[in-house]
Design an enzyme around this catalytic site. Structure first.
Site, short mmCIF file in Angstrom:
data_model
loop_
_atom_site.label_atom_id
_atom_site.label_comp_id
_atom_site.label_asym_id
_atom_site.label_seq_id
_atom_site.Cartn_x
_atom_site.Cartn_y
_atom_site.Cartn_z
N SER A 9 -2.02 -5.47 15.11
CA SER A 9 -2.28 -6.13 13.83
C SER A 9 -1.78 -5.29 12.67
O SER A 9 -2.17 -4.12 12.53
CB SER A 9 -3.78 -6.38 13.64
OG SER A 9 -4.02 -6.71 12.27
N HIS A 34 0.57 -9.39 15.06
CA HIS A 34 -0.55 -10.18 14.56
C HIS A 34 -0.65 -10.01 13.04
O HIS A 34 -0.69 -8.89 12.53
CB HIS A 34 -1.83 -9.68 15.24
CG HIS A 34 -3.07 -10.47 14.95
ND1 HIS A 34 -3.38 -11.65 15.62
CD2 HIS A 34 -4.10 -10.25 14.10
CE1 HIS A 34 -4.55 -12.10 15.17
NE2 HIS A 34 -5.01 -11.27 14.26
N ASP A 36 -2.94 -10.83 9.81
CA ASP A 36 -4.28 -11.24 9.36
C ASP A 36 -4.23 -11.71 7.92
O ASP A 36 -4.18 -10.91 6.99
CB ASP A 36 -5.26 -10.06 9.49
CG ASP A 36 -5.65 -9.80 10.93
OD1 ASP A 36 -5.54 -8.63 11.38
OD2 ASP A 36 -6.03 -10.77 11.62
N MET A 38 -6.02 -13.24 4.90
CA MET A 38 -7.38 -13.39 4.37
C MET A 38 -7.31 -13.86 2.91
O MET A 38 -6.49 -13.35 2.16
CB MET A 38 -8.13 -12.06 4.46
CG MET A 38 -8.20 -11.50 5.87
SD MET A 38 -9.11 -9.95 5.93
CE MET A 38 -8.84 -9.45 7.64
N HIS A 67 -2.89 -15.32 11.94
CA HIS A 67 -4.33 -15.59 12.03
C HIS A 67 -4.83 -15.92 10.62
O HIS A 67 -4.99 -15.03 9.79
CB HIS A 67 -5.03 -14.34 12.58
CG HIS A 67 -6.53 -14.46 12.70
ND1 HIS A 67 -7.33 -13.36 12.93
CD2 HIS A 67 -7.35 -15.53 12.60
CE1 HIS A 67 -8.60 -13.76 12.97
NE2 HIS A 67 -8.64 -15.06 12.78
N MET A 69 -7.50 -16.63 8.18
CA MET A 69 -8.94 -16.54 7.86
C MET A 69 -9.09 -17.06 6.44
O MET A 69 -9.31 -16.29 5.50
CB MET A 69 -9.40 -15.09 8.01
CG MET A 69 -9.53 -14.64 9.45
SD MET A 69 -9.58 -12.87 9.66
CE MET A 69 -7.81 -12.49 9.60
N MET A 138 -13.00 -14.15 18.33
CA MET A 138 -13.28 -12.98 17.50
C MET A 138 -14.36 -12.16 18.21
O MET A 138 -15.43 -12.67 18.53
CB MET A 138 -13.77 -13.40 16.11
CG MET A 138 -12.72 -14.06 15.26
SD MET A 138 -11.22 -13.07 15.05
CE MET A 138 -11.88 -11.54 14.39
N ASP A 176 -9.89 -10.52 19.60
CA ASP A 176 -9.51 -9.86 18.35
C ASP A 176 -10.69 -9.13 17.73
O ASP A 176 -11.67 -9.75 17.33
CB ASP A 176 -9.01 -10.95 17.38
CG ASP A 176 -8.44 -10.40 16.10
OD1 ASP A 176 -8.15 -11.20 15.20
OD2 ASP A 176 -8.29 -9.17 16.00
N GLY A 177 -10.56 -7.79 17.65
CA GLY A 177 -11.59 -7.01 16.98
C GLY A 177 -12.23 -5.98 17.90
O GLY A 177 -12.81 -6.31 18.92
C1 DX5 Z 1 -10.31 -8.80 11.57
C2 DX5 Z 1 -8.95 -9.16 12.05
C3 DX5 Z 1 -8.47 -8.31 13.20
C4 DX5 Z 1 -8.41 -6.82 12.90
C5 DX5 Z 1 -8.49 -6.06 14.21
O1 DX5 Z 1 -10.84 -9.81 10.83
O2 DX5 Z 1 -8.87 -10.52 12.41
O3 DX5 Z 1 -7.20 -8.77 13.66
O4 DX5 Z 1 -7.25 -6.51 12.23
O5 DX5 Z 1 -8.56 -4.69 13.93
P1 DX5 Z 1 -9.21 -3.66 14.96
O6 DX5 Z 1 -8.37 -3.71 16.21
O7 DX5 Z 1 -9.09 -2.35 14.22
O8 DX5 Z 1 -10.60 -4.09 15.20
ZN ZN Z 2 -6.94 -11.11 13.41
#
Ligand code: DX5
Ligand code: ZN
Length: 218
Positions: A9, A34, A36, A38, A67, A69, A138, A176-177
């Site tokens: 990511s 990936h 993210d 937001m 992704h 969000m 998640m 993810d996470g």
């Molecule tokens: C969090 C994201 C993840 C995050 C994962 O909301 O959707 O993709 O970047 O990061 P790590 O692997 O550090 O938990």
């Molecule tokens: Zn993510």
């Protein structure tokens, strides 16, 4: 044991050095990137928009896993499709007409992904399972990298894997996470096809070896 796809990511990359971050992924043996996205509403932080994906597309031929969000994901689909996303994943928790959004993504020729947060049960997406190309579980509450994986969320992977086998559905299962060398073992055991890794990739001294570790390879 199948070998999972790894999707580092960019959230954990240094945003002032993104091209070298992308190059690090290109050289690492990972197959996906990936992104993210937001919006500061569905989750508190704001990260980036479709232009980031468009500019990154010039630097990598890997699979782009976007992704979303965001609230109102239906307003963002075409922009990310045009920007070069391969998979566009949204949260049905943020959408009334989730099936219509899956159709909207398919109309752009892209793969449709659905993601659920830790407090959302599998039953909430049961009706979408026949149509999804990817289900992103998640394993942390979304919004931040570097959190600890919530093990109970991996039970959803096992449930959805069993459903896929029973019904012959075609979705890939992604987590993810909080994925790292240790937690990736139980994620693989649960039958995960794709693993997102932010901190475990970008904080690794040797990203190539980190990818091998996540895949369960020596
Ligand atoms: C969090 C994201 C993840 C995050 C994962 O909301 O959707 O993709 O970047 O990061 P790590 O692997 O550090 O938990
Ligand atoms: Zn993510």
């Amino acid at each position: 044991m199948k070998i999972p796809i790894i999707a580092p990511s960019l959230l954990s990359a240094d945003f002032s050095q993104l091209v070298s971050g992308i190059e690090l992924i290109n050289q690492s043996g990972a197959e996906w990137i990936h992104f993210d996205v937001m919006d500061g509403s569905f989750v508190p932080p704001i990260t980036f928009g479709a232009k980031m994906v468009k500019d990154a597309r010039k630097h990598s031929s890997l699979i782009f896993d976007v992704h979303l969000m965001t609230e109102h994901p239906e307003t963002r689909i075409e922009d990310f499709a045009e920007a070069g996303a391969d998979y566009i994943t949204f949260h049905p928790e943020a959408a009334v007409h989730a099936h219509r959004i899956v159709q909207q993504i398919h109309k752009t020729g892209k793969k449709a992904g659905i993601s659920i947060v830790p407090s959302t049960p599998v039953s909430f997406i049961r009706e979408l399972c026949p149509f999804a190309d990817l289900i992103l579980i998640m394993t942390v509450n979304p919004g931040y990298g570097g959190q600890t994986l919530i093990r109970e969320c991996l039970d959803k992977v096992s449930l959805l894997r069993a459903l896929r086998e029973e019904k012959g559905y075609g979705y890939l299962l992604s987590v993810d996470g909080g994925i790292n060398k240790d937690t990736s073992v139980s994620a693989r055991d649960a039958g995960t096809d794709v693993m997102v890794a932010g901190t475990a990739f970008f904080s690794a001294e040797n990203p190539k070896q980190a990818v091998k570790n996540l895949k369960g390879l020596k």
